[in-house]
Each structure stands twice: as C-alpha cells, then as structure tokens.
Scaffold this motif. Sequence first.
Motif, PDB file in Angstrom:
ATOM      1  N   TYR A  76       0.831  -1.199   0.000  1.00 46.08           N
ATOM      2  CA  TYR A  76       0.000   0.000   0.000  1.00 46.08           C
ATOM      3  C   TYR A  76       0.866   1.250   0.000  1.00 46.08           C
ATOM      4  O   TYR A  76       0.661   2.160  -0.794  1.00 46.08           O
TER       5      TYR A  76
ATOM      6  N   ASP B 187      -2.083   1.292  -7.675  1.00 48.32           N
ATOM      7  CA  ASP B 187      -2.776   0.437  -6.714  1.00 48.32           C
ATOM      8  C   ASP B 187      -2.322  -1.009  -6.878  1.00 48.32           C
ATOM      9  O   ASP B 187      -2.959  -1.815  -7.539  1.00 48.32           O
TER      10      ASP B 187
ATOM     11  N   LYS C 225      -4.840  -3.830  -5.438  1.00 48.18           N
ATOM     12  CA  LYS C 225      -5.962  -4.161  -6.312  1.00 48.18           C
ATOM     13  C   LYS C 225      -5.479  -4.919  -7.550  1.00 48.18           C
ATOM     14  O   LYS C 225      -6.115  -5.860  -8.008  1.00 48.18           O
TER      15      LYS C 225
ATOM     16  N   GLU D 149      -6.479  -8.324  -6.171  1.00 46.88           N
ATOM     17  CA  GLU D 149      -7.865  -7.963  -6.426  1.00 46.88           C
ATOM     18  C   GLU D 149      -8.623  -7.607  -5.151  1.00 46.88           C
ATOM     19  O   GLU D 149      -9.717  -8.092  -4.897  1.00 46.88           O
TER      20      GLU D 149
ATOM     21  N   ASP E 200      -9.551  -4.139  -2.428  1.00 47.44           N
ATOM     22  CA  ASP E 200      -9.640  -2.688  -2.353  1.00 47.44           C
ATOM     23  C   ASP E 200      -9.092  -2.227  -1.002  1.00 47.44           C
ATOM     24  O   ASP E 200      -9.779  -2.309   0.010  1.00 47.44           O
TER      25      ASP E 200
ATOM     26  N   SER F 261      -7.734   0.599   1.632  1.00 45.32           N
ATOM     27  CA  SER F 261      -7.948   2.013   1.927  1.00 45.32           C
ATOM     28  C   SER F 261      -7.288   2.360   3.242  1.00 45.32           C
ATOM     29  O   SER F 261      -7.014   1.495   4.070  1.00 45.32           O
TER      30      SER F 261
ATOM     31  N   ILE G  12      -8.822  -3.509   4.279  1.00 46.57           N
ATOM     32  CA  ILE G  12      -9.287  -4.054   3.009  1.00 46.57           C
ATOM     33  C   ILE G  12     -10.810  -3.972   3.020  1.00 46.57           C
ATOM     34  O   ILE G  12     -11.455  -4.487   3.933  1.00 46.57           O
TER      35      ILE G  12
ATOM     36  N   LYS H  21     -19.644  -2.969   0.411  1.00 45.81           N
ATOM     37  CA  LYS H  21     -20.222  -1.645   0.666  1.00 45.81           C
ATOM     38  C   LYS H  21     -21.727  -1.790   0.788  1.00 45.81           C
ATOM     39  O   LYS H  21     -22.359  -2.417  -0.056  1.00 45.81           O
TER      40      LYS H  21
END
Length: 78
Positions: A3, A12, A15, A19, A21, A23, A51, A55
């Motif tokens: 990261y 990124d 990702k 694979e 996401d 943050s 990770i 959502k």
Amino acid sequence: MLYKRGKLDKKDYIKEYIEADASEIRTAKSKVYASPDKQSNVQLKKGDIVIVIEKTGKWLKIKYSEEGMGWIKSDDIK
C-alpha cells in the motif's frame, strides 16, 4: 508495504495483484462495529490500512487484520 509503495508510485498494487480494495483510515479514530448497528471494542487510528470487502449504504465491511473483520462508516476512509 504494498500500500505504501503504491502511494509513492501512484499505483494500486494491492488491487492489481490480489484484487482487493485497500484504503487508509483518515479520521483520528474510527470505531469498528460488529454489524452496522452493533459497536465493538475495536478502534482504528488514522493511517491504519484496511481491506474493503463490501459496501452497504454508508457502511463498509472491512478486514483490518489477519482475523479481524467488522464494519466502519464510509466517511472514515480515503
């Protein structure tokens, strides 16, 4: 490590390679909830990496450690 390297390179890697996401927590403290309506005793701090798994509205299901999963408010991440 990936990261932070990605931030330097503006890429990124997480990702791209696994694979997922990833943050960064942007608030001083982020309360982690067991579910969106049930708070836990876990708090994350600014700069912690999570990770995002799912959502749902203003909530994010996250993984914050090898075994730690929970929900945070979407406003808490970058």
